[in-house]
Design a protein around this motif. Structure first.
Motif, PDB file in Angstrom:
ATOM      1  N   GLY A  25       6.171   8.590  10.559  1.00 25.05           N
ATOM      2  CA  GLY A  25       4.721   8.428  10.666  1.00 25.05           C
ATOM      3  C   GLY A  25       4.196   7.032  10.441  1.00 25.05           C
ATOM      4  O   GLY A  25       3.008   6.793  10.621  1.00 25.05           O
ATOM      5  N   ARG A  26       5.039   6.101  10.019  1.00 22.86           N
ATOM      6  CA  ARG A  26       4.616   4.728   9.756  1.00 22.86           C
ATOM      7  C   ARG A  26       5.867   3.884   9.883  1.00 22.86           C
ATOM      8  O   ARG A  26       6.964   4.358   9.583  1.00 22.86           O
ATOM      9  N   THR A  27       5.738   2.654  10.321  1.00 22.48           N
ATOM     10  CA  THR A  27       6.918   1.803  10.512  1.00 22.48           C
ATOM     11  C   THR A  27       7.640   1.599   9.193  1.00 22.48           C
ATOM     12  O   THR A  27       7.134   0.927   8.282  1.00 22.48           O
ATOM     13  N   PHE A  28       8.814   2.186   9.075  1.00 20.91           N
ATOM     14  CA  PHE A  28       9.526   2.283   7.798  1.00 20.91           C
ATOM     15  C   PHE A  28       9.824   0.929   7.201  1.00 20.91           C
ATOM     16  O   PHE A  28       9.791   0.736   5.981  1.00 20.91           O
ATOM     17  N   SER A  29      10.145  -0.034   8.034  1.00 22.90           N
ATOM     18  CA  SER A  29      10.598  -1.334   7.529  1.00 22.90           C
ATOM     19  C   SER A  29       9.473  -2.225   7.035  1.00 22.90           C
ATOM     20  O   SER A  29       9.690  -3.402   6.740  1.00 22.90           O
ATOM     21  N   THR A  30       8.265  -1.696   6.928  1.00 21.94           N
ATOM     22  CA  THR A  30       7.141  -2.512   6.470  1.00 21.94           C
ATOM     23  C   THR A  30       6.723  -2.216   5.036  1.00 21.94           C
ATOM     24  O   THR A  30       5.871  -2.916   4.495  1.00 21.94           O
ATOM     25  N   TYR A  31       7.308  -1.215   4.398  1.00 22.13           N
ATOM     26  CA  TYR A  31       6.855  -0.845   3.068  1.00 22.13           C
ATOM     27  C   TYR A  31       8.028  -0.547   2.137  1.00 22.13           C
ATOM     28  O   TYR A  31       9.101  -0.133   2.565  1.00 22.13           O
ATOM     29  N   ALA A  32       7.757  -0.762   0.858  1.00 24.02           N
ATOM     30  CA  ALA A  32       8.747  -0.431  -0.162  1.00 24.02           C
ATOM     31  C   ALA A  32       8.805   1.083  -0.354  1.00 24.02           C
ATOM     32  O   ALA A  32       7.871   1.809  -0.002  1.00 24.02           O
ATOM     33  N   MET A  33       9.914   1.512  -0.933  1.00 20.60           N
ATOM     34  CA  MET A  33      10.117   2.919  -1.241  1.00 20.60           C
ATOM     35  C   MET A  33      10.535   3.061  -2.706  1.00 20.60           C
ATOM     36  O   MET A  33      11.103   2.133  -3.297  1.00 20.60           O
ATOM     37  N   GLY A  34      10.274   4.216  -3.251  1.00 22.78           N
ATOM     38  CA  GLY A  34      10.653   4.426  -4.645  1.00 22.78           C
ATOM     39  C   GLY A  34      11.070   5.857  -4.912  1.00 22.78           C
ATOM     40  O   GLY A  34      10.798   6.767  -4.120  1.00 22.78           O
ATOM     41  N   TRP A  35      11.764   6.006  -6.019  1.00 25.22           N
ATOM     42  CA  TRP A  35      12.124   7.332  -6.540  1.00 25.22           C
ATOM     43  C   TRP A  35      11.501   7.495  -7.925  1.00 25.22           C
ATOM     44  O   TRP A  35      11.562   6.571  -8.753  1.00 25.22           O
ATOM     45  N   ILE A  50      12.700  -0.076  -4.049  1.00 19.82           N
ATOM     46  CA  ILE A  50      13.391  -1.027  -3.177  1.00 19.82           C
ATOM     47  C   ILE A  50      12.382  -1.606  -2.203  1.00 19.82           C
ATOM     48  O   ILE A  50      11.541  -0.895  -1.652  1.00 19.82           O
ATOM     49  N   GLY A  51      12.464  -2.916  -2.001  1.00 18.91           N
ATOM     50  CA  GLY A  51      11.552  -3.584  -1.099  1.00 18.91           C
ATOM     51  C   GLY A  51      11.832  -3.268   0.355  1.00 18.91           C
ATOM     52  O   GLY A  51      12.829  -2.632   0.702  1.00 18.91           O
ATOM     53  N   TRP A  52      10.939  -3.738   1.238  1.00 17.08           N
ATOM     54  CA  TRP A  52      11.014  -3.368   2.640  1.00 17.08           C
ATOM     55  C   TRP A  52      12.331  -3.732   3.304  1.00 17.08           C
ATOM     56  O   TRP A  52      12.819  -3.007   4.167  1.00 17.08           O
ATOM     57  N   SER A  53      12.925  -4.857   2.890  1.00 22.52           N
ATOM     58  CA  SER A  53      14.155  -5.306   3.543  1.00 22.52           C
ATOM     59  C   SER A  53      15.409  -4.781   2.856  1.00 22.52           C
ATOM     60  O   SER A  53      16.510  -4.911   3.399  1.00 22.52           O
ATOM     61  N   GLY A  54      15.250  -4.244   1.672  1.00 26.93           N
ATOM     62  CA  GLY A  54      16.414  -3.753   0.939  1.00 26.93           C
ATOM     63  C   GLY A  54      17.049  -4.768   0.017  1.00 26.93           C
ATOM     64  O   GLY A  54      17.998  -4.447  -0.692  1.00 26.93           O
ATOM     65  N   VAL A  92      12.993  17.108 -11.386  1.00 25.58           N
ATOM     66  CA  VAL A  92      12.701  17.125  -9.958  1.00 25.58           C
ATOM     67  C   VAL A  92      12.490  15.670  -9.545  1.00 25.58           C
ATOM     68  O   VAL A  92      11.697  14.949 -10.152  1.00 25.58           O
ATOM     69  N   TYR A  93      13.198  15.258  -8.527  1.00 22.83           N
ATOM     70  CA  TYR A  93      13.148  13.880  -8.054  1.00 22.83           C
ATOM     71  C   TYR A  93      12.283  13.807  -6.796  1.00 22.83           C
ATOM     72  O   TYR A  93      12.448  14.615  -5.861  1.00 22.83           O
ATOM     73  N   TYR A  94      11.377  12.829  -6.795  1.00 21.05           N
ATOM     74  CA  TYR A  94      10.452  12.631  -5.685  1.00 21.05           C
ATOM     75  C   TYR A  94      10.640  11.243  -5.099  1.00 21.05           C
ATOM     76  O   TYR A  94      10.765  10.259  -5.844  1.00 21.05           O
ATOM     77  N   CYS A  95      10.622  11.165  -3.782  1.00 16.20           N
ATOM     78  CA  CYS A  95      10.571   9.856  -3.148  1.00 16.20           C
ATOM     79  C   CYS A  95       9.130   9.543  -2.783  1.00 16.20           C
ATOM     80  O   CYS A  95       8.340  10.454  -2.488  1.00 16.20           O
ATOM     81  N   GLY A  96       8.808   8.274  -2.824  1.00 15.02           N
ATOM     82  CA  GLY A  96       7.455   7.846  -2.536  1.00 15.02           C
ATOM     83  C   GLY A  96       7.434   6.631  -1.630  1.00 15.02           C
ATOM     84  O   GLY A  96       8.346   5.793  -1.683  1.00 15.02           O
ATOM     85  N   ALA A  97       6.398   6.531  -0.817  1.00 17.78           N
ATOM     86  CA  ALA A  97       6.184   5.378   0.051  1.00 17.78           C
ATOM     87  C   ALA A  97       5.116   4.496  -0.580  1.00 17.78           C
ATOM     88  O   ALA A  97       4.024   4.968  -0.897  1.00 17.78           O
ATOM     89  N   SER A  98       5.469   3.231  -0.750  1.00 25.30           N
ATOM     90  CA  SER A  98       4.554   2.308  -1.427  1.00 25.30           C
ATOM     91  C   SER A  98       3.465   1.799  -0.489  1.00 25.30           C
ATOM     92  O   SER A  98       3.649   1.728   0.720  1.00 25.30           O
ATOM     93  N   ARG A  99       2.367   1.395  -1.077  1.00 28.93           N
ATOM     94  CA  ARG A  99       1.330   0.720  -0.311  1.00 28.93           C
ATOM     95  C   ARG A  99       1.654  -0.761  -0.149  1.00 28.93           C
ATOM     96  O   ARG A  99       0.958  -1.486   0.568  1.00 28.93           O
ATOM     97  N   LEU A 108       2.752   4.791 -10.471  1.00 25.51           N
ATOM     98  CA  LEU A 108       2.409   5.913  -9.599  1.00 25.51           C
ATOM     99  C   LEU A 108       1.333   5.543  -8.589  1.00 25.51           C
ATOM    100  O   LEU A 108       1.403   5.926  -7.422  1.00 25.51           O
ATOM    101  N   ALA A 109       0.345   4.796  -9.013  1.00 21.19           N
ATOM    102  CA  ALA A 109      -0.789   4.462  -8.153  1.00 21.19           C
ATOM    103  C   ALA A 109      -0.402   3.548  -6.999  1.00 21.19           C
ATOM    104  O   ALA A 109      -1.168   3.407  -6.040  1.00 21.19           O
ATOM    105  N   ASP A 110       0.779   2.929  -7.093  1.00 20.75           N
ATOM    106  CA  ASP A 110       1.224   2.032  -6.020  1.00 20.75           C
ATOM    107  C   ASP A 110       1.799   2.793  -4.833  1.00 20.75           C
ATOM    108  O   ASP A 110       2.081   2.190  -3.806  1.00 20.75           O
ATOM    109  N   PHE A 111       1.975   4.097  -4.992  1.00 18.94           N
ATOM    110  CA  PHE A 111       2.611   4.898  -3.949  1.00 18.94           C
ATOM    111  C   PHE A 111       1.583   5.838  -3.332  1.00 18.94           C
ATOM    112  O   PHE A 111       0.840   6.521  -4.031  1.00 18.94           O
ATOM    113  N   THR A 112       1.556   5.860  -2.011  1.00 18.22           N
ATOM    114  CA  THR A 112       0.514   6.605  -1.306  1.00 18.22           C
ATOM    115  C   THR A 112       0.975   7.952  -0.782  1.00 18.22           C
ATOM    116  O   THR A 112       0.167   8.818  -0.512  1.00 18.22           O
ATOM    117  N   SER A 113       2.271   8.121  -0.610  1.00 15.67           N
ATOM    118  CA  SER A 113       2.778   9.365  -0.024  1.00 15.67           C
ATOM    119  C   SER A 113       3.996   9.825  -0.819  1.00 15.67           C
ATOM    120  O   SER A 113       4.777   8.997  -1.300  1.00 15.67           O
TER     121      SER A 113
END
Length: 124
Positions: A25-35, A50-54, A92-99, A108-113
């Motif tokens: 739903g969004r270009t994956f390589s443009t945003y950080a991800m978290g657990w 992890i940052g956008w580039s890894g 319970v482990y959740y993955c999140g997409a960063s803003r 927590l507030a840094d993650f939108t999804s």
């Protein structure tokens, strides 16, 4: 962004698991991800990001040296390799997409999804 996490399960102390989280739903390589992880009655807490580039990663002190976060931008997937698991890793482990694109925004507030979560249980 839609996130789908998988890979949880039951493992003995000292064992390993690898969690995966696929994004759409969004270009994956443009945003950080978290657990993050959450236990009953407690707040969701940061585990790793992890940052956008890894190339940049951040870990909670409780998992440093045991967990490794990585991503494959060609597959729109982020991973969490969990080794030397302890009973206190049960959650319970959740993955999140960063803003943001960088890994250093990890509240927590840094993650939108968020994905739906996957249960990890470590038996003693």
């Amino acid at each position: 962004v839609q996130l789908q996490a998988s890979g949880g399960g039951l493992v003995q102390t000292g064992g390993s698991l690898r969690l995966s989280c696929t994004s759409s739903g969004r270009t994956f390589s443009t945003y950080a991800m978290g657990w993050f992880r959450q236990t009953p009655g407690k707040e969701r807490v940061f585990v790793a990001s992890i940052g956008w580039s890894g190339t940049s990663t951040v870990y909670a002190d409780s998992v440093k040296g045991r967990f490794t976060i990585s991503r494959d931008n060609a597959k729109n997937t982020v991973y969490l390799q969990m080794d030397s698991l302890k009973p206190e890793d049960t959650a319970v482990y959740y993955c999140g997409a960063s803003r943001f694109s960088g890994a250093y925004y990890n509240s927590l507030a840094d993650f939108t999804s968020w994905g739906r979560g996957t249960q990890v249980t470590v038996s003693s």
